[in-house]
Design a protein around this motif. Structure first.
Motif, PDB file in Angstrom:
ATOM      1  N   VAL A 154       0.878  -1.163   0.000  1.00 46.63           N
ATOM      2  CA  VAL A 154       0.000   0.000   0.000  1.00 46.63           C
ATOM      3  C   VAL A 154       0.921   1.220   0.000  1.00 46.63           C
ATOM      4  N   GLY A 155       0.532   2.290  -0.679  1.00 49.87           N
ATOM      5  CA  GLY A 155       1.373   3.484  -0.772  1.00 49.87           C
ATOM      6  C   GLY A 155       1.356   4.325   0.484  1.00 49.87           C
TER       7      GLY A 155
ATOM      8  N   THR B 247      -7.874   4.333   6.353  1.00 49.12           N
ATOM      9  CA  THR B 247      -7.000   3.230   6.757  1.00 49.12           C
ATOM     10  C   THR B 247      -7.822   1.950   6.877  1.00 49.12           C
ATOM     11  N   ASN B 248      -7.126   0.838   6.848  1.00 51.06           N
ATOM     12  CA  ASN B 248      -7.764  -0.462   7.019  1.00 51.06           C
ATOM     13  C   ASN B 248      -6.831  -1.357   7.855  1.00 51.06           C
ATOM     14  N   TRP B 249      -6.369  -0.825   8.976  1.00 47.34           N
ATOM     15  CA  TRP B 249      -5.413  -1.534   9.812  1.00 47.34           C
ATOM     16  C   TRP B 249      -5.983  -2.842  10.350  1.00 47.34           C
ATOM     17  N   ALA B 250      -5.153  -3.861  10.377  1.00 43.17           N
ATOM     18  CA  ALA B 250      -5.488  -5.124  11.039  1.00 43.17           C
ATOM     19  C   ALA B 250      -5.498  -4.863  12.546  1.00 43.17           C
ATOM     20  N   PRO B 251      -6.124  -5.733  13.332  1.00 41.73           N
ATOM     21  CA  PRO B 251      -6.065  -5.576  14.790  1.00 41.73           C
ATOM     22  C   PRO B 251      -4.606  -5.490  15.262  1.00 41.73           C
ATOM     23  N   ASN B 252      -4.360  -4.608  16.212  1.00 42.33           N
ATOM     24  CA  ASN B 252      -3.027  -4.398  16.798  1.00 42.33           C
ATOM     25  C   ASN B 252      -2.018  -3.792  15.812  1.00 42.33           C
ATOM     26  N   GLU B 253      -2.495  -3.168  14.762  1.00 44.71           N
ATOM     27  CA  GLU B 253      -1.633  -2.480  13.803  1.00 44.71           C
ATOM     28  C   GLU B 253      -2.032  -1.010  13.751  1.00 44.71           C
ATOM     29  N   PRO B 254      -1.130  -0.102  13.437  1.00 45.24           N
ATOM     30  CA  PRO B 254       0.285  -0.392  13.273  1.00 45.24           C
ATOM     31  C   PRO B 254       0.904  -0.764  14.620  1.00 45.24           C
TER      32      PRO B 254
ATOM     33  N   ASP C  42      15.207   4.333  12.772  1.00 42.80           N
ATOM     34  CA  ASP C  42      15.014   5.654  12.189  1.00 42.80           C
ATOM     35  C   ASP C  42      14.431   5.565  10.782  1.00 42.80           C
ATOM     36  N   ASP C  43      14.356   4.361  10.246  1.00 46.40           N
ATOM     37  CA  ASP C  43      13.898   4.174   8.879  1.00 46.40           C
ATOM     38  C   ASP C  43      12.384   4.013   8.823  1.00 46.40           C
ATOM     39  N   ALA C  44      11.857   4.083   7.615  1.00 44.47           N
ATOM     40  CA  ALA C  44      10.415   3.993   7.403  1.00 44.47           C
ATOM     41  C   ALA C  44       9.906   2.568   7.549  1.00 44.47           C
ATOM     42  N   ASP C  45       8.679   2.457   8.033  1.00 39.24           N
ATOM     43  CA  ASP C  45       7.943   1.195   8.009  1.00 39.24           C
ATOM     44  C   ASP C  45       7.004   1.262   6.812  1.00 39.24           C
ATOM     45  N   PHE C  46       6.925   0.170   6.063  1.00 40.47           N
ATOM     46  CA  PHE C  46       6.068   0.099   4.891  1.00 40.47           C
ATOM     47  C   PHE C  46       4.800  -0.657   5.247  1.00 40.47           C
ATOM     48  N   VAL C  47       3.773  -0.494   4.443  1.00 42.15           N
ATOM     49  CA  VAL C  47       2.472  -1.087   4.737  1.00 42.15           C
ATOM     50  C   VAL C  47       2.091  -2.039   3.612  1.00 42.15           C
ATOM     51  N   VAL C  48       1.582  -3.212   4.002  1.00 44.74           N
ATOM     52  CA  VAL C  48       1.083  -4.187   3.040  1.00 44.74           C
ATOM     53  C   VAL C  48      -0.368  -4.522   3.363  1.00 44.74           C
ATOM     54  N   MET C  49      -1.093  -4.932   2.328  1.00 43.99           N
ATOM     55  CA  MET C  49      -2.426  -5.499   2.501  1.00 43.99           C
ATOM     56  C   MET C  49      -2.242  -7.004   2.621  1.00 43.99           C
ATOM     57  N   LYS C  50      -2.775  -7.570   3.695  1.00 46.25           N
ATOM     58  CA  LYS C  50      -2.658  -9.008   3.907  1.00 46.25           C
ATOM     59  C   LYS C  50      -3.491  -9.776   2.890  1.00 46.25           C
TER      60      LYS C  50
ATOM     61  N   GLY D  38      -7.026  -8.289   3.150  1.00 48.96           N
ATOM     62  CA  GLY D  38      -6.990  -6.877   2.766  1.00 48.96           C
ATOM     63  C   GLY D  38      -6.665  -5.917   3.890  1.00 48.96           C
ATOM     64  N   THR D  39      -6.595  -6.409   5.131  1.00 47.87           N
ATOM     65  CA  THR D  39      -6.238  -5.499   6.219  1.00 47.87           C
ATOM     66  C   THR D  39      -4.767  -5.121   6.105  1.00 47.87           C
ATOM     67  N   TRP D  40      -4.419  -3.994   6.712  1.00 47.79           N
ATOM     68  CA  TRP D  40      -3.076  -3.446   6.578  1.00 47.79           C
ATOM     69  C   TRP D  40      -2.194  -3.875   7.736  1.00 47.79           C
ATOM     70  N   SER D  41      -0.924  -4.115   7.398  1.00 45.20           N
ATOM     71  CA  SER D  41       0.078  -4.512   8.379  1.00 45.20           C
ATOM     72  C   SER D  41       1.390  -3.803   8.046  1.00 45.20           C
ATOM     73  N   THR D  42       2.189  -3.495   9.057  1.00 48.97           N
ATOM     74  CA  THR D  42       3.477  -2.829   8.817  1.00 48.97           C
ATOM     75  C   THR D  42       4.587  -3.851   8.619  1.00 48.97           C
ATOM     76  N   LYS D  43       5.564  -3.456   7.818  1.00 44.00           N
ATOM     77  CA  LYS D  43       6.786  -4.230   7.600  1.00 44.00           C
ATOM     78  C   LYS D  43       7.940  -3.279   7.820  1.00 44.00           C
ATOM     79  N   GLY D  44       8.871  -3.647   8.659  1.00 45.93           N
ATOM     80  CA  GLY D  44       9.996  -2.777   8.989  1.00 45.93           C
ATOM     81  C   GLY D  44      10.967  -2.607   7.850  1.00 45.93           C
ATOM     82  N   SER D  45      11.623  -1.456   7.838  1.00 46.44           N
ATOM     83  CA  SER D  45      12.523  -1.145   6.732  1.00 46.44           C
ATOM     84  C   SER D  45      13.865  -1.839   6.837  1.00 46.44           C
ATOM     85  N   THR D  46      14.178  -2.431   7.979  1.00 48.70           N
ATOM     86  CA  THR D  46      15.436  -3.186   8.026  1.00 48.70           C
ATOM     87  C   THR D  46      15.374  -4.370   7.075  1.00 48.70           C
ATOM     88  N   THR D  47      14.161  -4.726   6.695  1.00 46.55           N
ATOM     89  CA  THR D  47      13.991  -5.841   5.766  1.00 46.55           C
ATOM     90  C   THR D  47      13.404  -5.387   4.434  1.00 46.55           C
ATOM     91  N   TYR D  48      13.482  -4.078   4.117  1.00 42.46           N
ATOM     92  CA  TYR D  48      12.790  -3.618   2.917  1.00 42.46           C
ATOM     93  C   TYR D  48      13.336  -4.264   1.655  1.00 42.46           C
TER      94      TYR D  48
END
Length: 150
Positions: A58-59, A80-87, A95-103, A113-123
């Motif tokens: 998700v952008g 927004t369409n955050w999943a439970p307990n998100e973000p 210090d880096d950005a967290d990205f968002v995905v639709m499950k 389709g709910t949204w979840s964060t993914k850390g940028s250390t693994t971008y």
């Protein structure tokens, strides 16, 4: 090959099922004159969730301030369409950005389709499919179609 559908609120979307990292997805969309899609309402959210074939970016990210999510263009997020307990701010110390995905879980409508964060250390390691979003040109019906990559 693309198949068309109806216009959604002056936007059309191109789905790319090939998995890539967030920055490559952003660049691919930008190079075509668009951006990584950010649903602006429930209708767009439902459409994207219905088309995606796997987890999709998700952008939205917290580029500037940890935990404050904005669109890839820097605009305020109005839907927004955050999943439970998100973000979940699991990556709060970074210090880096967290990205968002639709499950992707079509067997569980409450999660799909709910949204979840993914850390940028693994971008670079985290990949997902993505949608590019484009604005319609008034009066140009062909450019105001919703596209789905087949």
């Amino acid at each position: 090959i693309f198949s068309s559908s109806e216009t959604l609120y002056g936007h059309y979307f191109v789905y790319t099922s090939q998995q890539t990292d967030f920055f490559s997805a952003s660049r691919a969309c930008y190079d075509q004159g668009g951006s990584v899609a950010m649903p602006m309402n429930q209708a767009e959210q439902d459409y994207l969730a219905g088309v995606m074939e796997s987890e999709a970016f998700v952008g939205v990210a917290d580029y500037y301030e940890e935990g404050e999510f904005v669109s890839t263009s820097g605009n305020r997020v109005i839907f927004t369409n955050w999943a439970p307990n998100e973000p979940d701010n699991r990556y709060l110390d970074e210090d880096d950005a967290d990205f968002v995905v639709m499950k992707y879980n079509p067997k569980d409508p409450a999660e799909h389709g709910t949204w979840s964060t993914k850390g940028s250390t693994t971008y670079w390691e985290h990949t997902a499919s993505y949608f590019c979003e484009f604005s319609c040109v008034p009066g140009d019906r062909e450019d105001c179609m919703v596209y789905q990559q087949a």
